[in-house]
Design a protein around this motif. Structure first.
Motif, PDB file in Angstrom:
ATOM      1  N   UNK A 410       0.817  -1.208   0.000  1.00  0.00           N
ATOM      2  CA  UNK A 410       0.000   0.000   0.000  1.00  0.00           C
ATOM      3  C   UNK A 410       0.852   1.260   0.000  1.00  0.00           C
ATOM      4  N   UNK A 411       1.919   1.256   0.803  1.00  0.00           N
ATOM      5  CA  UNK A 411       2.719   2.463   0.993  1.00  0.00           C
ATOM      6  C   UNK A 411       4.143   2.234   0.508  1.00  0.00           C
ATOM      7  N   UNK A 412       4.869   3.336   0.331  1.00  0.00           N
ATOM      8  CA  UNK A 412       6.211   3.258  -0.244  1.00  0.00           C
ATOM      9  C   UNK A 412       7.166   2.566   0.722  1.00  0.00           C
ATOM     10  N   UNK A 413       7.254   3.045   1.952  1.00  0.00           N
ATOM     11  CA  UNK A 413       8.170   2.444   2.935  1.00  0.00           C
ATOM     12  C   UNK A 413       7.629   2.693   4.336  1.00  0.00           C
ATOM     13  N   UNK A 414       6.586   1.975   4.724  1.00  0.00           N
ATOM     14  CA  UNK A 414       5.928   2.243   6.001  1.00  0.00           C
ATOM     15  C   UNK A 414       6.644   1.697   7.215  1.00  0.00           C
ATOM     16  N   UNK A 415       7.572   0.739   7.044  1.00  0.00           N
ATOM     17  CA  UNK A 415       8.218   0.140   8.206  1.00  0.00           C
ATOM     18  C   UNK A 415       9.138   1.138   8.894  1.00  0.00           C
ATOM     19  N   UNK A 416       9.193   1.132  10.232  1.00  0.00           N
ATOM     20  CA  UNK A 416      10.128   2.017  10.942  1.00  0.00           C
ATOM     21  C   UNK A 416      11.557   1.801  10.459  1.00  0.00           C
ATOM     22  N   UNK A 417      12.291   2.906  10.323  1.00  0.00           N
ATOM     23  CA  UNK A 417      13.674   2.798   9.876  1.00  0.00           C
ATOM     24  C   UNK A 417      14.595   2.249  10.960  1.00  0.00           C
ATOM     25  N   UNK A 418      14.259   2.477  12.226  1.00  0.00           N
ATOM     26  CA  UNK A 418      15.095   1.955  13.306  1.00  0.00           C
ATOM     27  C   UNK A 418      14.610   0.566  13.693  1.00  0.00           C
ATOM     28  N   UNK A 419      15.546  -0.299  14.043  1.00  0.00           N
ATOM     29  CA  UNK A 419      15.220  -1.637  14.513  1.00  0.00           C
ATOM     30  C   UNK A 419      15.373  -1.664  16.027  1.00  0.00           C
ATOM     31  N   UNK A 441       1.414   4.056  -2.709  1.00  0.00           N
ATOM     32  CA  UNK A 441       1.987   3.795  -4.021  1.00  0.00           C
ATOM     33  C   UNK A 441       0.895   3.974  -5.078  1.00  0.00           C
ATOM     34  N   UNK A 442       1.256   4.589  -6.164  1.00  0.00           N
ATOM     35  CA  UNK A 442       0.280   4.889  -7.206  1.00  0.00           C
ATOM     36  C   UNK A 442       0.279   3.792  -8.268  1.00  0.00           C
ATOM     37  N   UNK A 443       0.134   2.565  -7.812  1.00  0.00           N
ATOM     38  CA  UNK A 443       0.123   1.418  -8.705  1.00  0.00           C
ATOM     39  C   UNK A 443      -1.312   1.010  -8.993  1.00  0.00           C
ATOM     40  N   UNK A 444      -1.546   0.300 -10.112  1.00  0.00           N
ATOM     41  CA  UNK A 444      -2.901  -0.206 -10.369  1.00  0.00           C
ATOM     42  C   UNK A 444      -3.414  -1.078  -9.227  1.00  0.00           C
ATOM     43  N   UNK A 445      -2.515  -1.859  -8.601  1.00  0.00           N
ATOM     44  CA  UNK A 445      -2.930  -2.713  -7.502  1.00  0.00           C
ATOM     45  C   UNK A 445      -3.498  -1.892  -6.352  1.00  0.00           C
ATOM     46  N   UNK A 446      -2.833  -0.774  -6.032  1.00  0.00           N
ATOM     47  CA  UNK A 446      -3.308   0.076  -4.929  1.00  0.00           C
ATOM     48  C   UNK A 446      -4.558   0.847  -5.340  1.00  0.00           C
ATOM     49  N   UNK A 447      -4.523   1.470  -6.502  1.00  0.00           N
ATOM     50  CA  UNK A 447      -5.624   2.348  -6.902  1.00  0.00           C
ATOM     51  C   UNK A 447      -6.932   1.591  -7.130  1.00  0.00           C
ATOM     52  N   UNK A 448      -6.854   0.296  -7.323  1.00  0.00           N
ATOM     53  CA  UNK A 448      -8.065  -0.509  -7.487  1.00  0.00           C
ATOM     54  C   UNK A 448      -8.387  -1.345  -6.253  1.00  0.00           C
ATOM     55  N   UNK A 458      -6.259   8.952   6.307  1.00  0.00           N
ATOM     56  CA  UNK A 458      -5.942  10.371   6.203  1.00  0.00           C
ATOM     57  C   UNK A 458      -5.812  10.769   4.737  1.00  0.00           C
ATOM     58  N   UNK A 459      -6.580  11.770   4.295  1.00  0.00           N
ATOM     59  CA  UNK A 459      -6.504  12.167   2.874  1.00  0.00           C
ATOM     60  C   UNK A 459      -5.114  12.550   2.414  1.00  0.00           C
ATOM     61  N   UNK A 460      -4.273  13.069   3.305  1.00  0.00           N
ATOM     62  CA  UNK A 460      -2.945  13.530   2.893  1.00  0.00           C
ATOM     63  C   UNK A 460      -2.058  12.403   2.385  1.00  0.00           C
ATOM     64  N   UNK A 461      -2.408  11.133   2.693  1.00  0.00           N
ATOM     65  CA  UNK A 461      -1.575  10.015   2.292  1.00  0.00           C
ATOM     66  C   UNK A 461      -2.009   9.357   0.993  1.00  0.00           C
ATOM     67  N   UNK A 462      -3.126   9.752   0.436  1.00  0.00           N
ATOM     68  CA  UNK A 462      -3.714   8.986  -0.672  1.00  0.00           C
ATOM     69  C   UNK A 462      -2.943   9.110  -1.982  1.00  0.00           C
ATOM     70  N   UNK A 463      -2.223  10.190  -2.158  1.00  0.00           N
ATOM     71  CA  UNK A 463      -1.539  10.395  -3.431  1.00  0.00           C
ATOM     72  C   UNK A 463      -0.076  10.691  -3.179  1.00  0.00           C
ATOM     73  N   UNK A 464       0.791  10.062  -3.986  1.00  0.00           N
ATOM     74  CA  UNK A 464       2.226  10.210  -3.812  1.00  0.00           C
ATOM     75  C   UNK A 464       2.706  11.596  -4.139  1.00  0.00           C
ATOM     76  N   UNK A 465       3.951  11.855  -3.756  1.00  0.00           N
ATOM     77  CA  UNK A 465       4.509  13.171  -4.031  1.00  0.00           C
ATOM     78  C   UNK A 465       4.920  13.285  -5.504  1.00  0.00           C
TER      79      UNK A 465
END
Length: 465
Positions: A410-419, A441-448, A458-465
Motif C-alpha cells: 500500500x505504501x512506499x516504505x511504512x516500516x520504521x527505519x530503526x530496529x 503507491x500509485x500502482x494499479x494494484x493500490x488504486x483498485x 488520512x486524505x494527505x496520504x492517498x496520493x504520492x509526491x
C-alpha cells in the motif's frame, strides 16, 4: 485577580525572527546559536498577563525556528501560526518546546499549561474563562527529547514532556475551543494533552485536524505514559472535556503511547448535563500503540446520551522481518458502562468503514484486545441487550480486511527505519524521518484496492509526491 480581557483583538502580529544565541534556563546560560531559534517566552507571557484583548493572532515567519524554554500558562485565548503568506509559498515555522539543551544528563523540556495557578487569596474553584487557543501550520519538535532506553546500555530516563499539561493545583477553567490544525509533532514523549486537578474544568470543543504525529516515542518500556487526550475528570461529574472532540485527517506513525483518548477509568455517575461527543474519523494509525498494547479508545464509564464515533480510519501494524525485537501489540476500544448523563442508559456507537491491511499482526483483521465487535468490554457489548444504538449496523463493528495488500504494498516504505534492540540508538524514534514513506503507491494494484476505494484513512496520504 487575573482574568481574561474581552474586546476585539488587534490585527495579526508578525513576530519578526531575531535569533536568540544564548538561552537562559533558570540561572544557567546555554549556547543555542546552532539552532538559529528565537525565544518567545517573554512575548507570550506578556500578552497573556497583559491588558490586550484575547484571541490575538501571532504569525511566525515560515522557514524560521522559534521556541519557548519555560512552561507557558495559558489563561487567555490566542492563535499561534505560520504566516499564511509563507505557507502559500511552502514555508512553515518550526516551533520547539525547548529540548535544545541539557542540564547534566537531563534534556531541558517544557510544555504549555492550560489554565494557571491561583494567586494569593484567590478562590481556585472559580473558573477562568478562556476563549480560543489555536495552533496552526506549525512543525513542533523537542529536538533532543529521549525515549525510554535511548542510551547505549538502555537505562536512560525518557523525557517527561507533553505538548500541554495542567497544574494539579490549578484554577478551574472553561475553554471555548482548543485546536491543533495542520501541525506536525515529534519528540512529545510522555503525553500530548493531559487534564488534571481538583477543580471543575470544561472544554466546549477540542479539534485536532490534519495533523501528523511521529517520533513521539514512549515513556517506559511498556509504552506507558499518558494518552494523547488524557481526560481525567477526577471525581467531578459536572466536568467535561469530551463535550465535542474531533480528531480527523491525522496520521499517527510509530508513536506508541498508551492510546488516543481515555477517561482514566473514573467511575462516575455523570451529571445530567454531561454528554460526550467523540468523532474520530479519516485518520491513519501505523504502529500506534504497539508497546503499550492498550486500546485506541478507552471510555469505560460513558454518560448516557453520548455519541461515540470511529469511522473511515485505517489502522496498520507493520515492521521489517529483521526487526525481530519490536513489540506488535494492539488494542481496539475498551468501553464497559453507561452511567448518568441524560438518564437513558444508552449511547450511540457510530462505527463503520474502518480498514486494515493483510499483515500478520492483527487477528483476522481485528485488534488483539478489545476488538470493536467483541462481546465484552468493547462497543459490541450491548449488541444482544439492545442498550446501545449502532446507526451503521453491527456488522460494521468489525474492521474491514483488505486481503489484496500488505502495508508495504500500500505504501512506499511504512516500516520504521530503526530496529528495536540495535545499539546505541535502537529505541530512538528520531531515526525515523517522518511520513515521507507513508504516501500510497500509485500502482494499479493500490488504486483498485478495496482499502483505497473505501476512501478511509488520512486524505494527505492517498496520493504520492
Amino acid at each position: 485577580m487575573l482574568k481574561r480581557t474581552k474586546g476585539d483583538p488587534a490585527p495579526p502580529i508578525v513576530i519578526e525572527h531575531v535569533a536568540t544565541p544564548v538561552d537562559t534556563i533558570g540561572d544557567n546560560p546555554y549556547d543555542i546559536s546552532a539552532y538559529n531559534s528565537m525565544k518567545l517566552d517573554n512575548i507570550l507571557n506578556s500578552y497573556i498577563a497583559g491588558n490586550e484583548a484575547e484571541n490575538q493572532v501571532f504569525y511566525l515567519e515560515g522557514g524560521k525556528t522559534y521556541h519557548v524554554s519555560s512552561n507557558i500558562s495559558i489563561y487567555k485565548g490566542f492563535t499561534l501560526r505560520t504566516n499564511p503568506e509563507d505557507v502559500a509559498q511552502g514555508k512553515r515555522a518550526k516551533f520547539y518546546l525547548s529540548g535544545m539543551t541539557k542540564t547534566g544528563a537531563a534534556v531541558n523540556t517544557c510544555n504549555f499549561m492550560i489554565g494557571r495557578q491561583p494567586v494569593s487569596g484567590e478562590n481556585s474553584a472559580i473558573p477562568i474563562d478562556v476563549d480560543s487557543v489555536r495552533f496552526i501550520d506549525l512543525d513542533v519538535d523537542v529536538p533532543m527529547a529521549g525515549n525510554y532506553g535511548t542510551s547505549q546500555d538502555g537505562t536512560a530516563n525518557a523525557s517527561g514532556n507533553y505538548f500541554m499539561n495542567m497544574y494539579s493545583n490549578g484554577m478551574g477553567i472553561n475553554v471555548t475551543l482548543l485546536e491543533w490544525n495542520n501541525c506536525t509533532f515529534q519528540g512529545i514523549v510522555r503525553g500530548f494533552f493531559r487534564i488534571q486537578g481538583s477543580n471543575d474544568f470544561n472544554i466546549a470543543h477540542i479539534k485536532m485536524i490534519d495533523c501528523v504525529h511521529y517520533n513521539c516515542g514512549y515513556f517506559a518500556n511498556n509504552g506507558s505514559g499518558y494518552w494523547y487526550i488524557y481526560a481525567d475528570h477526577n471525581g467531578k461529574p459536572k466536568s467535561n472535556i469530551l463535550n465535542d472532540l474531533e480528531i480527523s485527517g491525522c496520521v499517527f506513525y510509530d508513536s506508541p503511547k498508551s492510546g488516543l483518548v481515555t477517561d482514566q477509568n473514573r467511575n462516575l455517575t455523570w451529571d445530567e448535563s454531561v454528554r460526550w461527543n467523540i468523532n474520530v474519523h479519516h485518520n491513519t494509525f501505523v504502529n500506534f500503540n504497539t508497546r503499550a498494547n492498550q486500546a485506541i479508545l478507552n471510555t469505560r464509564y460513558n454518560p448516557g446520551g453520548s455519541y461515540l464515533a470511529f469511522h473511515d480510519n485505517v489502522i496498520i501494524n507493520t515492521k521489517d522481518e529483521a526487526d525481530v525485537n519490536r513489540n506488535m501489540g494492539s488494542g481496539g476500544w475498551d468501553t464497559r458502562n453507561i452511567q448518568g448523563g441524560d438518564g437513558s442508559g444508552r449511547v450511540t456507537f457510530d462505527i463503520y468503514n474502518n480498514w486494515t491491511t493483510n499483515d500478520p499482526y492483527f487477528k483476522n483483521g481485528q485488534p488483539l484486545g478489545n476488538a470493536f465487535n467483541g462481546s465484552s468490554n468493547c462497543p459490541g457489548k450491548w449488541v444482544k441487550s439492545g442498550e446501545a444504538d449502532y446507526p451503521a449496523g453491527t456488522d460494521e463493528l468489525a474492521w474491514h480486511l483488505d486481503e489484496t495488500l500488505k502495508a508495504t504494498d500500500l505504501m512506499v516504505s511504512p516500516n520504521p527505519q530503526h530496529f528495536v534492540g540495535e545499539k546505541p540508538s535502537g529505541l530512538d524514534h528520531h531515526t525515523d524521518t517522518g511520513i515521507d514513506g507513508l504516501y500510497y503507491q500509485q500502482t494499479p494494484q493500490v488504486l483498485s484496492s478495496p482499502i483505497f476505494l473505501s476512501g478511509a484513512g488520512a486524505p494527505m496520504l492517498r496520493y504520492g509526491k
